[in-house]
Motif scaffolding. Structure first.
Motif, PDB file in Angstrom:
ATOM      1  N   GLY A 180      -7.278  61.757 126.232  1.00 54.59           N
ATOM      2  CA  GLY A 180      -7.646  60.523 126.643  1.00 54.59           C
ATOM      3  C   GLY A 180      -7.767  59.322 126.036  1.00 54.59           C
ATOM      4  O   GLY A 180      -8.129  58.288 126.719  1.00 54.59           O
ATOM      5  N   LYS A 181      -7.441  59.537 124.801  1.00 55.26           N
ATOM      6  CA  LYS A 181      -7.365  58.267 123.671  1.00 55.26           C
ATOM      7  C   LYS A 181      -5.966  57.695 123.726  1.00 55.26           C
ATOM      8  O   LYS A 181      -5.081  58.145 124.183  1.00 55.26           O
ATOM      9  CB  LYS A 181      -7.858  58.855 122.438  1.00 55.26           C
ATOM     10  N   ARG A 182      -5.982  56.740 122.991  1.00 57.38           N
ATOM     11  CA  ARG A 182      -4.771  55.964 122.523  1.00 57.38           C
ATOM     12  C   ARG A 182      -4.366  55.928 121.294  1.00 57.38           C
ATOM     13  O   ARG A 182      -5.061  55.743 120.500  1.00 57.38           O
ATOM     14  CB  ARG A 182      -4.861  54.419 123.035  1.00 57.38           C
ATOM     15  N   ILE A 183      -3.117  56.167 121.092  1.00 64.04           N
ATOM     16  CA  ILE A 183      -2.528  56.556 119.749  1.00 64.04           C
ATOM     17  C   ILE A 183      -1.410  55.558 119.569  1.00 64.04           C
ATOM     18  O   ILE A 183      -0.445  55.577 120.342  1.00 64.04           O
ATOM     19  CB  ILE A 183      -2.096  58.044 119.543  1.00 64.04           C
ATOM     20  N   ALA A 184      -1.420  54.890 118.304  1.00 66.93           N
ATOM     21  CA  ALA A 184      -0.085  53.881 117.834  1.00 66.93           C
ATOM     22  C   ALA A 184       0.719  54.587 116.910  1.00 66.93           C
ATOM     23  O   ALA A 184       0.379  55.466 116.126  1.00 66.93           O
ATOM     24  CB  ALA A 184      -0.948  52.789 117.259  1.00 66.93           C
ATOM     25  N   THR A 185       1.931  54.398 117.342  1.00 67.89           N
ATOM     26  CA  THR A 185       3.141  54.870 116.726  1.00 67.89           C
ATOM     27  C   THR A 185       4.690  54.374 116.922  1.00 67.89           C
ATOM     28  O   THR A 185       4.649  53.508 117.929  1.00 67.89           O
ATOM     29  CB  THR A 185       3.366  56.725 116.963  1.00 67.89           C
ATOM     30  N   SER A 186       5.352  54.632 115.858  1.00 71.08           N
ATOM     31  CA  SER A 186       6.513  53.990 115.830  1.00 71.08           C
ATOM     32  C   SER A 186       7.548  55.168 116.453  1.00 71.08           C
ATOM     33  O   SER A 186       8.847  55.311 116.524  1.00 71.08           O
ATOM     34  CB  SER A 186       7.073  53.710 114.697  1.00 71.08           C
ATOM     35  N   TYR A 187       6.902  56.447 116.320  1.00 71.04           N
ATOM     36  CA  TYR A 187       7.680  57.614 117.016  1.00 71.04           C
ATOM     37  C   TYR A 187       7.216  58.387 118.351  1.00 71.04           C
ATOM     38  O   TYR A 187       6.452  59.421 118.378  1.00 71.04           O
ATOM     39  CB  TYR A 187       7.472  58.674 115.860  1.00 71.04           C
ATOM     40  N   PRO A 188       7.434  57.576 119.568  1.00 67.05           N
ATOM     41  CA  PRO A 188       6.765  58.011 120.805  1.00 67.05           C
ATOM     42  C   PRO A 188       7.492  59.423 121.293  1.00 67.05           C
ATOM     43  O   PRO A 188       6.736  60.095 121.625  1.00 67.05           O
ATOM     44  CB  PRO A 188       7.103  56.569 121.679  1.00 67.05           C
ATOM     45  N   LYS A 189       8.633  59.442 120.956  1.00 74.06           N
ATOM     46  CA  LYS A 189       9.220  60.827 121.241  1.00 74.06           C
ATOM     47  C   LYS A 189       8.691  61.986 120.647  1.00 74.06           C
ATOM     48  O   LYS A 189       8.271  63.069 121.205  1.00 74.06           O
ATOM     49  CB  LYS A 189      10.655  60.804 121.327  1.00 74.06           C
ATOM     50  N   ILE A 190       8.685  62.115 119.254  1.00 74.32           N
ATOM     51  CA  ILE A 190       8.163  63.202 118.548  1.00 74.32           C
ATOM     52  C   ILE A 190       6.733  63.266 119.096  1.00 74.32           C
ATOM     53  O   ILE A 190       6.182  64.425 119.214  1.00 74.32           O
ATOM     54  CB  ILE A 190       8.179  62.971 116.909  1.00 74.32           C
ATOM     55  N   LEU A 191       5.948  62.175 118.988  1.00 73.31           N
ATOM     56  CA  LEU A 191       4.509  62.378 119.127  1.00 73.31           C
ATOM     57  C   LEU A 191       4.240  62.935 120.722  1.00 73.31           C
ATOM     58  O   LEU A 191       3.559  63.793 120.898  1.00 73.31           O
ATOM     59  CB  LEU A 191       3.852  61.141 118.988  1.00 73.31           C
ATOM     60  N   GLY A 192       4.991  62.525 121.678  1.00 71.15           N
ATOM     61  CA  GLY A 192       5.043  62.672 123.011  1.00 71.15           C
ATOM     62  C   GLY A 192       5.113  64.437 123.117  1.00 71.15           C
ATOM     63  O   GLY A 192       4.583  64.905 123.989  1.00 71.15           O
ATOM     64  N   ASP A 193       6.404  64.890 122.458  1.00 71.78           N
ATOM     65  CA  ASP A 193       6.866  66.144 122.665  1.00 71.78           C
ATOM     66  C   ASP A 193       5.654  67.100 121.946  1.00 71.78           C
ATOM     67  O   ASP A 193       5.354  68.214 122.571  1.00 71.78           O
ATOM     68  CB  ASP A 193       8.021  66.403 121.860  1.00 71.78           C
ATOM     69  N   PHE A 194       5.195  66.574 120.809  1.00 71.13           N
ATOM     70  CA  PHE A 194       3.818  67.492 120.186  1.00 71.13           C
ATOM     71  C   PHE A 194       2.605  67.272 121.222  1.00 71.13           C
ATOM     72  O   PHE A 194       2.043  68.574 121.282  1.00 71.13           O
ATOM     73  CB  PHE A 194       3.570  66.732 119.047  1.00 71.13           C
ATOM     74  N   LEU A 195       2.443  66.212 121.755  1.00 64.48           N
ATOM     75  CA  LEU A 195       1.211  66.263 122.406  1.00 64.48           C
ATOM     76  C   LEU A 195       1.397  67.156 123.816  1.00 64.48           C
ATOM     77  O   LEU A 195       0.486  67.855 124.324  1.00 64.48           O
ATOM     78  CB  LEU A 195       0.600  64.777 122.859  1.00 64.48           C
ATOM     79  N   ARG A 196       2.592  66.974 124.358  1.00 67.83           N
ATOM     80  CA  ARG A 196       2.851  67.943 125.432  1.00 67.83           C
ATOM     81  C   ARG A 196       2.658  69.356 125.026  1.00 67.83           C
ATOM     82  O   ARG A 196       2.046  69.959 125.836  1.00 67.83           O
ATOM     83  CB  ARG A 196       4.404  67.701 126.118  1.00 67.83           C
ATOM     84  N   ASP A 197       3.224  69.864 124.181  1.00 65.66           N
ATOM     85  CA  ASP A 197       3.177  71.193 123.750  1.00 65.66           C
ATOM     86  C   ASP A 197       1.779  71.741 123.194  1.00 65.66           C
ATOM     87  O   ASP A 197       1.198  72.654 123.636  1.00 65.66           O
ATOM     88  CB  ASP A 197       3.938  71.495 122.417  1.00 65.66           C
ATOM     89  N   ALA A 198       0.879  70.551 122.997  1.00 65.49           N
ATOM     90  CA  ALA A 198      -0.526  70.913 122.604  1.00 65.49           C
ATOM     91  C   ALA A 198      -1.398  70.692 123.654  1.00 65.49           C
ATOM     92  O   ALA A 198      -2.627  71.226 123.726  1.00 65.49           O
ATOM     93  CB  ALA A 198      -0.899  70.151 121.396  1.00 65.49           C
ATOM     94  N   GLY A 199      -0.932  70.194 124.821  1.00 66.18           N
ATOM     95  CA  GLY A 199      -1.764  70.455 125.915  1.00 66.18           C
ATOM     96  C   GLY A 199      -2.704  69.021 126.068  1.00 66.18           C
ATOM     97  O   GLY A 199      -3.720  69.090 126.504  1.00 66.18           O
ATOM     98  N   ILE A 200      -2.495  67.988 125.208  1.00 66.52           N
ATOM     99  CA  ILE A 200      -3.291  67.012 125.103  1.00 66.52           C
ATOM    100  C   ILE A 200      -2.543  65.809 126.035  1.00 66.52           C
ATOM    101  O   ILE A 200      -1.709  65.069 125.786  1.00 66.52           O
ATOM    102  CB  ILE A 200      -3.483  66.363 123.521  1.00 66.52           C
ATOM    103  N   GLN A 201      -3.550  65.246 126.727  1.00 67.22           N
ATOM    104  CA  GLN A 201      -3.054  63.863 127.636  1.00 67.22           C
ATOM    105  C   GLN A 201      -3.738  62.739 126.633  1.00 67.22           C
ATOM    106  O   GLN A 201      -4.836  62.565 126.675  1.00 67.22           O
ATOM    107  CB  GLN A 201      -3.597  64.024 128.883  1.00 67.22           C
ATOM    108  N   ALA A 202      -2.775  61.946 126.068  1.00 65.38           N
ATOM    109  CA  ALA A 202      -3.091  60.641 125.384  1.00 65.38           C
ATOM    110  C   ALA A 202      -2.297  59.639 125.710  1.00 65.38           C
ATOM    111  O   ALA A 202      -1.017  59.874 126.165  1.00 65.38           O
ATOM    112  CB  ALA A 202      -3.079  60.879 123.916  1.00 65.38           C
ATOM    113  N   GLU A 203      -2.598  58.370 125.392  1.00 67.68           N
ATOM    114  CA  GLU A 203      -1.782  57.372 126.003  1.00 67.68           C
ATOM    115  C   GLU A 203      -1.120  56.918 124.416  1.00 67.68           C
ATOM    116  O   GLU A 203      -1.513  56.779 123.535  1.00 67.68           O
ATOM    117  CB  GLU A 203      -2.528  55.810 126.307  1.00 67.68           C
ATOM    118  N   ILE A 204       0.192  56.885 124.652  1.00 63.36           N
ATOM    119  CA  ILE A 204       1.046  56.423 123.290  1.00 63.36           C
ATOM    120  C   ILE A 204       1.453  54.975 123.413  1.00 63.36           C
ATOM    121  O   ILE A 204       2.008  54.753 124.414  1.00 63.36           O
ATOM    122  CB  ILE A 204       2.485  57.247 123.270  1.00 63.36           C
TER     123      ILE A 204
END
Ligand SMILES: Nc1ncnc2c1ncn2[C@@H]1O[C@H](COP(=O)(O)OP(=O)(O)OP(=O)(O)O)[C@@H](O)[C@H]1O
Ligand SMILES: O=P(O)(O)OC[C@H]1O[C@H](OP(=O)(O)OP(=O)(O)O)[C@H](O)[C@@H]1O
Ligand SMILES: [Mg+2]
Length: 286
Positions: free
Chosen positions: A113-137
């Motif tokens: 439920g938190k917000r994460i800042a990054t220049s790598y939205p795809k890599i982070l998005g894939d990682f969070l999805r696999d880990a079952g975490i819903q966060a705002e990128i």
């Protein structure tokens, strides 16, 4: 005359110096003045495009460049159709999640439920999805480490090497999500003529890399221990053994791989080797 190939390298930044050094070590001469965005080698059929690293995967996928040198992080992020030819062993870093150092952290659920800042939205998005975490990128293109301190995000996902940028910005690394190094990439469908030029370049790069990964070792050994010592030293075919002026002693020359180097040296000393000299190898053709 071989068909000219084009290689895309980073114009300036963490990849550029080592990319150009590797090409120079291959005996390829070229003009690399600042400001010039394209140059041609004077002694090898290759042209250079000096680009931002973000654009390199796309240029290679489209065939504008035949080859490119880029970090795996950027390559996976851009998700373009290219062939990875080989890892190059430099610009090693990792993509990690980091949070303000005063925060307590008990696991990835911190980011739920938190917000994460990054220049790598795809890599982070894939990682969070696999880990079952819903966060705002929240995508930003640079200076990501500043985001938590200005209230833009609860955490960040960015490149870490020594960790000093995180530390200087009051952050702590909590999870590594991706490991990266520079890789050589190619357009997936090169013509046979271009492929021939690429093979020539690869032959040279392999000779340079293999040389770097090995050391030439010279040592003195009492003859009664020669069998034991030579069994520790396979060499390229087998070690060279030359008699010393002093009776009962020999000089043994061989090649040792960097990875096993210190263990081998200990074993050699234990087996009676003396006067061990270690010499770097510029190029090694096996
Ligand atoms: N501190 C570091 N240590 C090792 N490798 C790094 C480090 N920082 C970045 N890299 C690697 O080098 C690549 C280029 O980093 P650099 O910081 O030069 O990128 P950039 O600012 O995006 O450059 P450009 O202006 O070309 O877009 C990164 O994608 C990563 O693979
Ligand atoms: O863990 P460290 O060793 O501190 O390295 C990590 C830092 O290195 C890179 O930035 P760089 O210094 O290349 O500057 P840039 O962000 O302007 O590209 C990267 O973006 C990190 O901020
Ligand atoms: Mg970039």
């Amino acid at each position: 005359m071989n068909q000219v190939i084009r290689i895309a390298v980073q114009k300036s930044g963490r990849l550029s110096e080592d990319s150009l050094k590797l090409i120079k070590e291959c005996g390829i001469k070229f003009y690399n003045g600042t400001g010039k965005l394209k140059s041609t080698s004077t002694n090898f059929p290759i042209e250079f495009l000096y680009l931002r690293d973000d654009d390199i995967p796309g240029y290679v996928a489209d065939g504008v460049a035949d080859l490119g040198i880029v970090g795996q992080n950027e390559l996976v992020e851009k998700d373009k159709e290219v062939q990875v030819i080989k890892p190059l062993g430099f610009s090693k870093c990792r993509l990690s999640l980091a949070i303000p150092k005063g925060e307590s952290y008990e696991g990835l659920s911190y980011f739920q439920g938190k917000r994460i800042a990054t220049s790598y939205p795809k890599i982070l998005g894939d990682f969070l999805r696999d880990a079952g975490i819903q966060a705002e990128i929240h995508e930003i293109s640079g200076s990501v480490e500043i985001a938590p301190s200005i209230g833009l995000a609860a955490g960040i996902c960015d490149i870490v090497s020594s960790g000093s940028t995180l530390m200087m910005n009051g952050l702590k690394e909590v999870a590594e999500i991706f490991k990266s190094e520079a890789v050589l990439i190619a357009h997936p469908d090169l013509s046979a003529e271009k492929q021939e030029t690429v093979e020539k370049l690869l032959f040279r790069m392999n000779a340079v890399q293999t040389g770097k990964n090995n050391k030439y070792v010279l040592l003195n050994a009492p003859n009664e221990n020669l069998e034991k010592i030579t069994s520790l030293l396979p060499g390229m075919r087998s070690p060279t053994i030359l008699p010393l002026a002093e009776a009962g002693w020999s000089s043994v020359h061989s090649v040792i791989n960097e990875e096993t180097f210190w263990d081998k040296i200990e074993d050699l000393r234990a087996a009676g080797a003396e006067g061990i000299l270690v010499v770097p190898i510029e190029k090694m053709i096996v």
